[in-house]
Design a protein around this motif. Structure first.
Motif, PDB file in Angstrom:
ATOM      1  N   LEU A 299       0.823  -1.203   0.000  1.00 20.80           N
ATOM      2  CA  LEU A 299       0.000   0.000   0.000  1.00 20.80           C
ATOM      3  C   LEU A 299       0.859   1.255   0.000  1.00 20.80           C
ATOM      4  O   LEU A 299       1.986   1.240   0.492  1.00 20.80           O
ATOM      5  N   VAL A 300       0.287   2.330  -0.490  1.00 22.03           N
ATOM      6  CA  VAL A 300       0.949   3.631  -0.422  1.00 22.03           C
ATOM      7  C   VAL A 300       0.371   4.385   0.777  1.00 22.03           C
ATOM      8  O   VAL A 300      -0.835   4.609   0.838  1.00 22.03           O
ATOM      9  N   LEU A 301       1.218   4.737   1.725  1.00 23.06           N
ATOM     10  CA  LEU A 301       0.756   5.327   2.979  1.00 23.06           C
ATOM     11  C   LEU A 301       1.301   6.745   3.179  1.00 23.06           C
ATOM     12  O   LEU A 301       2.424   7.047   2.797  1.00 23.06           O
ATOM     13  N   ASP A 313       5.145  13.369   1.711  1.00 19.66           N
ATOM     14  CA  ASP A 313       5.887  12.232   1.151  1.00 19.66           C
ATOM     15  C   ASP A 313       5.161  10.914   1.400  1.00 19.66           C
ATOM     16  O   ASP A 313       4.732  10.637   2.510  1.00 19.66           O
ATOM     17  N   LEU A 314       5.038  10.110   0.348  1.00 12.35           N
ATOM     18  CA  LEU A 314       4.342   8.829   0.455  1.00 12.35           C
ATOM     19  C   LEU A 314       5.334   7.694   0.693  1.00 12.35           C
ATOM     20  O   LEU A 314       6.465   7.731   0.216  1.00 12.35           O
ATOM     21  N   LYS A 315       4.900   6.695   1.485  1.00 12.77           N
ATOM     22  CA  LYS A 315       5.706   5.496   1.711  1.00 12.77           C
ATOM     23  C   LYS A 315       4.983   4.319   1.113  1.00 12.77           C
ATOM     24  O   LYS A 315       3.775   4.201   1.271  1.00 12.77           O
ATOM     25  N   LYS A 316       5.700   3.413   0.457  1.00 13.75           N
ATOM     26  CA  LYS A 316       5.062   2.191  -0.015  1.00 13.75           C
ATOM     27  C   LYS A 316       5.535   1.035   0.853  1.00 13.75           C
ATOM     28  O   LYS A 316       6.745   0.837   1.020  1.00 13.75           O
ATOM     29  N   MET A 317       4.620   0.307   1.446  1.00 18.30           N
ATOM     30  CA  MET A 317       5.012  -0.859   2.247  1.00 18.30           C
ATOM     31  C   MET A 317       3.862  -1.851   2.323  1.00 18.30           C
ATOM     32  O   MET A 317       2.720  -1.525   2.019  1.00 18.30           O
ATOM     33  N   SER A 318       4.217  -3.092   2.708  1.00 18.43           N
ATOM     34  CA  SER A 318       3.168  -4.101   2.855  1.00 18.43           C
ATOM     35  C   SER A 318       2.405  -3.790   4.127  1.00 18.43           C
ATOM     36  O   SER A 318       2.942  -3.208   5.070  1.00 18.43           O
ATOM     37  N   ILE A 319       1.124  -4.198   4.185  1.00 17.49           N
ATOM     38  CA  ILE A 319       0.321  -3.945   5.376  1.00 17.49           C
ATOM     39  C   ILE A 319       0.893  -4.731   6.561  1.00 17.49           C
ATOM     40  O   ILE A 319       0.828  -4.264   7.711  1.00 17.49           O
ATOM     41  N   THR A 332      -6.555  -5.842  12.920  1.00 17.83           N
ATOM     42  CA  THR A 332      -7.914  -5.704  12.402  1.00 17.83           C
ATOM     43  C   THR A 332      -8.036  -4.445  11.547  1.00 17.83           C
ATOM     44  O   THR A 332      -8.592  -4.484  10.445  1.00 17.83           O
ATOM     45  N   LEU A 333      -7.488  -3.336  12.045  1.00 17.27           N
ATOM     46  CA  LEU A 333      -7.475  -2.107  11.254  1.00 17.27           C
ATOM     47  C   LEU A 333      -6.715  -2.351   9.942  1.00 17.27           C
ATOM     48  O   LEU A 333      -7.176  -1.981   8.856  1.00 17.27           O
ATOM     49  N   GLY A 334      -5.575  -3.012  10.041  1.00 13.51           N
ATOM     50  CA  GLY A 334      -4.763  -3.307   8.867  1.00 13.51           C
ATOM     51  C   GLY A 334      -5.479  -4.215   7.874  1.00 13.51           C
ATOM     52  O   GLY A 334      -5.410  -4.005   6.665  1.00 13.51           O
ATOM     53  N   TYR A 335      -6.169  -5.220   8.409  1.00  7.98           N
ATOM     54  CA  TYR A 335      -6.897  -6.154   7.551  1.00  7.98           C
ATOM     55  C   TYR A 335      -7.908  -5.397   6.684  1.00  7.98           C
ATOM     56  O   TYR A 335      -7.973  -5.588   5.478  1.00  7.98           O
ATOM     57  N   PHE A 336      -8.666  -4.512   7.324  1.00  9.17           N
ATOM     58  CA  PHE A 336      -9.692  -3.795   6.562  1.00  9.17           C
ATOM     59  C   PHE A 336      -9.084  -2.783   5.592  1.00  9.17           C
ATOM     60  O   PHE A 336      -9.618  -2.582   4.502  1.00  9.17           O
ATOM     61  N   ILE A 337      -7.967  -2.162   5.967  1.00 14.30           N
ATOM     62  CA  ILE A 337      -7.298  -1.259   5.020  1.00 14.30           C
ATOM     63  C   ILE A 337      -6.916  -2.040   3.754  1.00 14.30           C
ATOM     64  O   ILE A 337      -7.163  -1.604   2.627  1.00 14.30           O
ATOM     65  N   ALA A 338      -6.376  -3.238   3.952  1.00 18.26           N
ATOM     66  CA  ALA A 338      -5.989  -4.060   2.794  1.00 18.26           C
ATOM     67  C   ALA A 338      -7.207  -4.510   1.996  1.00 18.26           C
ATOM     68  O   ALA A 338      -7.190  -4.521   0.758  1.00 18.26           O
ATOM     69  N   ARG A 339      -8.298  -4.852   2.692  1.00 17.54           N
ATOM     70  CA  ARG A 339      -9.513  -5.282   1.995  1.00 17.54           C
ATOM     71  C   ARG A 339     -10.116  -4.122   1.181  1.00 17.54           C
ATOM     72  O   ARG A 339     -10.683  -4.332   0.111  1.00 17.54           O
ATOM     73  N   ILE A 340      -9.997  -2.917   1.713  1.00 11.55           N
ATOM     74  CA  ILE A 340     -10.473  -1.732   0.981  1.00 11.55           C
ATOM     75  C   ILE A 340      -9.669  -1.587  -0.313  1.00 11.55           C
ATOM     76  O   ILE A 340     -10.222  -1.377  -1.391  1.00 11.55           O
ATOM     77  N   TYR A 341      -8.345  -1.733  -0.175  1.00 13.75           N
ATOM     78  CA  TYR A 341      -7.460  -1.642  -1.347  1.00 13.75           C
ATOM     79  C   TYR A 341      -7.877  -2.674  -2.404  1.00 13.75           C
ATOM     80  O   TYR A 341      -8.001  -2.359  -3.585  1.00 13.75           O
ATOM     81  N   LEU A 342      -8.135  -3.911  -1.963  1.00 16.26           N
ATOM     82  CA  LEU A 342      -8.491  -4.968  -2.913  1.00 16.26           C
ATOM     83  C   LEU A 342      -9.842  -4.685  -3.579  1.00 16.26           C
ATOM     84  O   LEU A 342     -10.033  -4.948  -4.767  1.00 16.26           O
ATOM     85  N   SER A 352      -2.239   3.747  -9.305  1.00 15.45           N
ATOM     86  CA  SER A 352      -1.264   4.832  -9.170  1.00 15.45           C
ATOM     87  C   SER A 352      -1.918   6.118  -8.661  1.00 15.45           C
ATOM     88  O   SER A 352      -1.235   7.102  -8.402  1.00 15.45           O
ATOM     89  N   LYS A 353      -3.264   6.117  -8.555  1.00  6.82           N
ATOM     90  CA  LYS A 353      -3.963   7.299  -8.065  1.00  6.82           C
ATOM     91  C   LYS A 353      -4.697   6.981  -6.759  1.00  6.82           C
ATOM     92  O   LYS A 353      -5.801   7.467  -6.518  1.00  6.82           O
ATOM     93  N   MET A 354      -4.100   6.129  -5.941  1.00 15.07           N
ATOM     94  CA  MET A 354      -4.729   5.745  -4.672  1.00 15.07           C
ATOM     95  C   MET A 354      -3.684   5.792  -3.565  1.00 15.07           C
ATOM     96  O   MET A 354      -2.552   5.378  -3.758  1.00 15.07           O
ATOM     97  N   ARG A 355      -4.072   6.346  -2.409  1.00 23.27           N
ATOM     98  CA  ARG A 355      -3.186   6.339  -1.256  1.00 23.27           C
ATOM     99  C   ARG A 355      -4.019   6.229   0.022  1.00 23.27           C
ATOM    100  O   ARG A 355      -5.233   6.476   0.003  1.00 23.27           O
ATOM    101  N   PHE A 356      -3.379   5.830   1.105  1.00 25.92           N
ATOM    102  CA  PHE A 356      -4.045   5.794   2.404  1.00 25.92           C
ATOM    103  C   PHE A 356      -3.402   6.859   3.289  1.00 25.92           C
ATOM    104  O   PHE A 356      -2.195   6.833   3.513  1.00 25.92           O
TER     105      PHE A 356
END
Lengths: 667, 667
Positions: A299-301, A313-319, A332-342, A352-356
């Protein structure tokens, strides 16, 4: 915020051209337009309505069905007492300013942002740099009084530029007083009137109404679907056979009386939300049993610390990494952030036009402990489309306290637990006579003491001293308690049941904002020049496309009719939406009209069809065609719509066809 | 109205028992119950939510997709001006009374109906006849102050009984004054206070709110979805490439601030509607090109004339016959009445509890030219669930007049038409000086004369006479026009375009009322006694059942888990909703719990499954089971859910199985 928006193919995005297309094709339209409209209210026409229904359907499958959530449908009308308890009556407000000369009312943060952006642009112009101004708001362009004046090329000090940039980076973090201070400090005058706006005051965003014939019961239109879910918590837990964790979900309209709606569908007063309330045990680190399924999602955070430092500045890292590093608080917060991304990927959002982005402290809603927004980049800048908040035990606690309802979980412990606690026994015979009318209040104050206080008290009493207890409203506000009145002892107790108030993780989706942003992400133009002559295409994935198949007879010849009818019926039976365009326009023109609507597939019925039953199938994006018999074509359509095959697969399997599109009007 | 309600199997329907089941299983629940609730507001829990979604989905397929209607989604918030024009601000009201002693507010028609029913029941009791009293309103029972007092056995004159019965038969036909007269004439006192209620006054049913931060723009929550569709008429016609007839459709919430909501889901303040607006040319008898498909559909009708005669006799006839006999005005209205009937059958409504009742003149909404309600018989009597109104050109005309928008159809005539018309030419040189300041008004009055008037005028002038023209506000209200001022001649004109305002046929569905009535129609109990020991069953057709399949492992043995997971996934891929019940209750009990939820099919995973992969499939209604391998069972499930096979078909094809249900807890 300024941006140089681009189309799916990287072309500069002409927001006005897109807007014209969307209105002409009735994706949406200002509501009550023949009555001159009302700001912030839009109607969806047939393609917008179908797109919305498909987004909702995909959402329901991705969240509700995949995770067996308990869907509920609660009322929009909400009595005042509920929203007083939840804090919305007091705190659900934006900061509002008034221009003293014109009487115009606007949002304080938007005003500060606009004027400062304008000055930064003036500085860039003075320095000979390229100015990236946000597009005019297509839909509102004519009616909206823009706060922005003409950009004047005035060079600023480097230090001032830095200050301004830092303000913009944390614009969402200021409260009303702070916004007022910025206005005074930087002399932010309204460009149209030259006046300083009035100091910001809070304006509650809820629509108010009276329920019932007497007018005595005040109510509001809900600002979120969440409260209805919280109020039904005890019933839902029972329905779930008391199993934890579980989630409820709701899809429905909510209402916010925006001070000055702008930016088309991106800021409206009535909108569709889809919200999940996931109830989780606050102990044990809020683990999630399916976290392992998503932990490698990248994800881009944009976290809180970066923003507070005035940066973007954006960081890219795995959830997984983000949770391990405590950038994201828990699994749990992380799980849903990833599910939102999916989910966003599934519906066709451009990655390329999505960030958290994490909320800053002042920016968070009054109920939130932590919050990450999924933001999508559009011609109006980065837009919050989904909020993923940790509401902790806030809502369930306040409603339970107010109503006495059992909004908690009772859990039988695997093995009984021995608890040591300071217990307090009052000698009632002496206590009553000693304090007389104040006895009850003093007793309550005593019983409400914490374990730590009791420990200290026990020591004091053992040492022969008296207790001094604060009791508001009695005597001078404190009373002396002597050792004959109370015994305090450490006692052991066996506990079989644990009671706790669950915490809530809430992914909350603004369907209209997602819908509009998705349109921009899927939009491109087929021509070279990008001007009026170029042809608009909306490359929606088949899952969400309003219509899946366009059926085109080569001409109005009656011989094609039975084939059209048969094909329509078969597609209907397969549950695939199709439209017929039997107008007299050329085939090329008819296809082009449907590229604008985002219809991914087209089937032509021509004289060859009448002879041998074969059909051609056209791909919207490549404009390539294949030809085969009806069964094979239907099979290919179904596979593409279901997502089991792509056009590339179909193109390999079926014979190519070249012809009609150019000379379609020859027949 | 009184009724002796029965279940699907003809058993007496125990509304309280049903209500307990529905609330326990969370079909619906009073909203804000932990805050003591708000009358007329309900939340749907998971099964109610799924049932509602399936009804909406079936509706969309049956109407929108089958007839290629243009679905739109408009805002609920509506500015006052729109609803002033439509007549709702002035006329969308019920008659309200107040009890002078208790201050209680109630609906005048409900009050009259209640008291008169009570007297009729007292008469029956005095005559030793069986009293069929309406069931207490389960959901509202505790909170609602009932107007009804204790029935007193008082014998009435035969003539009075007839009068009372006639009043009840046309209770919907009285206006406020007439209701007030009935109250005085029959001395209808409130049983609780002994007082006569105050004379009925109109109470507008719309919820009001202010839009925007200034509070200056008054708005309402829409009372129907229709207005949004009318306001977009011109855009929809263009979207439809100017083809007529066509229909728009909308599914969404509407709001009515009911004076005293009662009867659970049957009279609520916030509800889901599904409405079609079918736009048709008023000329040519409003034919419908698909009428032949439905003309043999047999319906039970209760027309206006029968009701006005104080009767409730039903007629059964085909819709074709009804239109030929002019019982139903035209084909398009008849077509939709028949389509409504077919929809009701499809979702599982009991045909013997359905009728179509025509509105009486005073009962019709202010916009309607004719209206038929589809009524369903429930424990609360016959309930209006769908209205099918001919709104004529009312709405389009008033909005066009108010706004000047082009809400009409321009149709190129196949061949130009020669029109002969009396044309009128004013001699302006003389006209102005003659009438001075009144010239404009007189001219307008002259121009507004009809063709018939002009013909008479022409004759008068030709005969050497002067015209006498009524002009309000000028002189004594009429002016003399001499022949030098005007020429009136019959002239021929070629017309190529015909302009007309379409008429609207509107089928309008109250989804909540249909949902509740359907539940009663599908409800029965499995026990013999009908008491608390008997087991509730909801025999929903598979299409609308909230969940299609229950998956039951024989026990909590871990060996069953992989089979459950695999089966769940396969069903999900087939788009079939399923639930797992892996609790430790007996299989019989688990099935019984799901019979209450209306789940039509059950699959058991037992030790035989672990050995050879076979599964059993159970039918909710007969409780019979078959056993086969997974593929065959899945195929059977899909066929039953799609409606291509019935349980009877499956039972013939697959081997029967007997066993688990009784000794399911042996494992």
């Amino acid at each position: 915020m300024a941006s140089s928006a681009t189309t799916l193919k990287g072309q500069p995005l002409d927001r006005n051209l897109l807007d014209q297309t969307l209105r002409r094709r009735l994706f949406f339209t200002p509501a009550f337009e023949i009555y001159n409209g009302v700001a912030g209210l839009y109607d969806y026409g047939p393609p917008g309505c179908a797109l919305q229904a498909n987004l909702v359907d995909t959402w329901r499958k991705h969240f509700v069905i995949e995770e067996d959530m308990l869907e509920v449908d609660c009322t929009v009308l909400t009595p005042e007492e509920v929203l007083k308890t939840s804090g919305h009556v007091e705190k659900f407000a934006d900061w509002m300013c008034k221009d003293p000369k014109s009487g115009e009312i606007f949002r304080a943060d938007h005003f500060v942002e606009d004027i400062i952006e304008q000055r930064l642009n003036g500085d860039k112009e003075a320095r000979g740099q390229k100015v990236e101004e946000a597009e005019a708001d297509g839909a509102d362009k004519k009616k909206k009084k823009k706060t922005k004046g003409k950009v004047e090329a005035v060079k600023l000090d480097d230090a001032v530029v830095k200050e301004y940039e830092s303000i913009l980076a944390q614009i969402d973090n200021y409260n009303g007083d702070q916004l007022g201070e910025l206005i005074t400090k930087y002399d932010l005058k309204h460009p149209a009137t030259g006046a300083l706006p009035s100091p910001p005051v809070p304006f509650n965003l809820m629509f108010q109404t009276a329920i019932g014939p007497s007018g005595a019961l005040q109510g509001y239109l809900r600002p979120e679907t969440a409260q209805g879910q919280f109020l039904n918590f005890a019933k839902l837990l029972e329905f779930n056979q008391n199993n934890m964790p579980f989630a409820s979900a709701s899809i429905g309209r909510s209402y916010r009386n925006e001070i000055s709606p702008r930016a088309g569908l991106l800021r409206v007063r009535e909108f569709l939300m889809a919200e999940v309330e996931h109830f989780v045990d606050p102990e044990g680190g809020k683990k999630h049993e399916r976290f392992h399924e998503v932990e490698d999602v990248e994800l881009v955070l944009l976290d809180r610390h970066v923003q507070l430092a005035g940066k973007t500045d954006l960081k890219k890292m795995s959830i997984g990494q983000a949770v391990r590093d405590k950038v994201v608080d828990n699994e749990t917060l992380g799980y849903f952030i990833a599910r939102i991304y999916l989910f966003m990927k599934k519906i066709g959002v451009d990655e390329s036009k999505m960030r958290f982005r994490q909320h800053m402290a002042n920016e968070m809603a009054h109920y939130a402990a932590d919050c990450w927004d999924c933001e999508l980049l559009t011609s109006a800048g980065w837009i919050e489309c989904v909020g993923c908040a940790d509401r902790s035990a806030y809502d369930l606690s306040v409603h339970a306290k107010k109503t006495g309802a059992a909004l908690y979980v009772r859990e039988r412990l695997d093995e009984p637990k021995i608890v040591e606690e300071w217990e307090l026994e009052i000698n009632k015979k002496l206590f009553g006579p000693r304090f007389k009318k104040d006895a009850k209040v003093v007793q309550t104050a005593l019983e409400e003491t914490t374990q730590a206080e009791r420990e200290t008290f026990a020591k004091t009493l053992a040492d022969g001293g008296n207790l001094t207890l604060k009791v508001a409203g009695v005597g001078d506000g404190s009373v002396e308690i002597t050792k004959d009145l109370v015994t305090i002892e450490l006692k052991k107790r066996t506990v079989n049941i644990r009671e706790y108030t669950p915490n809530v993780i809430e992914p909350s989706f603004g369907i209209g904002r997602i819908l509009y942003s998705l349109i921009e992400h899927c939009y491109w133009t087929r021509g070279n020049d990008g001007g009026d002559e170029s042809r608009s295409v909306l490359s929606f994935p088949p899952t969400v496309a309003p219509t899946k198949v366009l059926l085109v007879p080569l001409s109005t010849n009656a011989a094609f009719k039975p084939f059209l009818a048969k094909l329509s019926k078969k597609l209907r039976q397969l549950g695939i939406s199709s439209k017929v365009d039997a107008s007299s326009a050329t085939i090329g023109k008819r296809y082009s009209r449907n590229d604008e609507l985002g219809t991914p597939l087209g089937v032509t019925i021509d004289f060859q069809t009448v002879k041998d039953g074969t059909l051609t199938l056209r791909d919207r994006d490549s404009m390539l065609q294949v030809r085969a018999d009806e069964d094979k074509i239907l099979e290919a359509i179904k596979a593409i719509v279901d997502g089991t095959k792509t056009w590339a697969d179909v193109e390999k399997e079926l014979p190519k066809f070249v012809g009609q599109e150019l000379d379609g009007d020859a027949a």
